[in-house]
Design an enzyme around this catalytic site. Structure first.
Site: not given
Ligand code: UDP
Length: 317
Positions: A36, A75, A96, A150, A191
């Site tokens: 955060g 988290s 944790k 996670y 993400r």
């Molecule tokens: N992803 C992607 N390019 C990026 C980041 C993520 O293609 O630069 C894909 C990743 O492989 C997954 C989806 O986008 O299939 C969503 O990924 P994110 O990391 O947002 O979180 P998740 O939904 O997997 O928890």
């Protein structure tokens, strides 16, 4: 009501703060700021009805005075293989906070006679064999895969929440949050939304992991927060999915972002980009939320993305 929000300086937690303060509640945020940021709550500093305590909720929690509700949102949440704040890079902290942090937060709720709401996740369904995912699906999770830090922490968190409800009569709620996006996501958390928008605004190609055929369903944060508040006000103790059922492939999603931002750099496929266990398909079945809470998301993807893009543009200046 006086409300404790763990992880309240995070993306979703900070939006909850705003909405609860607007509704006349007073809010205490507890956050150790490893994922955060005070930037998300700095506009609340100095208010008499808002307090920030820098604390790791995996250690014993002490809060003075009465509490009406405890919302446990602390988290790490990004599965990125590279970002420093992802749960893959913070595996022990993630386990944790899901286990010890949830236990501590439940302990506070029990001691104060407060309502408790757990932020759970669609990740408890793993790489799902049922589609779309209903709350009754038990999931398909690799207990020793990289994402297990996670997924299993959140599954434990759900289990201990139900145990406190059944054994101690704590008034609990569990929300299973599907992919959510909007302002205050951390630009470098790896993400897909911050990655793609950041790349588009820099005029770079969007890094689509694998062939981009995997799907996600993206919910705008304001819609999600409305659902969480409706769940908190309800008397539903069993888990409830909240998310937007509009499902897109990651390739389509990249194309939408390039179109909205006017990014001409296109797409770069990254064959090894997908984290092991990356779900191939994800879409919430939100029938339960619709029937028990009267809730459904309202923000079209393009409108929500416009808000998120405006935020990232400002952060990147
Ligand atoms: N992803 C992607 N390019 C990026 C980041 C993520 O293609 O630069 C894909 C990743 O492989 C997954 C989806 O986008 O299939 C969503 O990924 P994110 O990391 O947002 O979180 P998740 O939904 O997997 O928890």
């Amino acid at each position: 009501m006086r409300i404790l929000i763990t992880g309240g300086a995070g993306f979703i937690g900070s939006h909850l703060c705003d909405r609860l303060l607007d509704a006349g509640h007073s809010v205490i945020v507890m956050d150790n700021l490893i994922t955060g940021s005070t930037r998300n709550i700095q506009h609340l500093a100095g208010r008499g009805d808002f307090h920030f305590i820098k604390h790791n909720v995996s250690n014993y929690i002490f809060v003075d005075g009465p509490l009406g509700a405890v919302l446990h949102f602390a988290s790490p949440a990004s599965p990125s293989q590279t970002a420093a704040t992802s749960y893959l890079k913070l595996p022990i902290q993630t386990l944790k906070v899901g286990a010890l942090g949830t236990h501590n937060a439940l302990g506070v709720a029990k001691a104060k006679g407060a309502r408790f709401l757990l932020a759970s996740t669609s990740e408890i369904y793993g790489d799902p064999l049922e589609h779309p995912q209903k709350e009754t699906y038990w999931g398909h999770v690799d207990p020793v895969g990289p994402r297990s830090v996670y997924d299993e922490a959140k599954r434990f968190a759900e289990a201990i929440t139900m145990a406190y409800h059944r054994a101690h009569g704590v008034d609990t709620r569990i929300v299973r949050i599907f992919n959510t996006y909007g302002p205050r996501m951390q630009l470098d958390d790896g993400r897909v939304v911050p990655n793609f928008v950041g790349q588009a605004l820099r005029g770079e190609p969007l890094t689509v992991y694998g062939d981009g055929s995997q799907t996600r369903s993206f919910c705008y944060v304001a819609d999600l927060v409305s659902g969480i508040l409706a769940l908190l006000a309800s008397d539903e103790h069993m888990p409830v999915n909240l998310g937007n059922p509009r499902e897109v492939t990651i390739l389509e999603f990249a194309q939408v972002i390039n179109r909205i931002t006017g990014n001409a750099a296109g797409i770069e496929f990254v064959p090894g980009g997908r984290t092991q266990g990356d779900p191939q398909r994800r879409r919430p079945d939100i029938t339960k939320a619709q029937e028990t809470l009267g809730w459904a998301p309202e923000t079209p993807l393009e409108d929500g993305l416009a808000q998120a893009i405006a935020y990232f543009r400002q952060v990147m200046q």
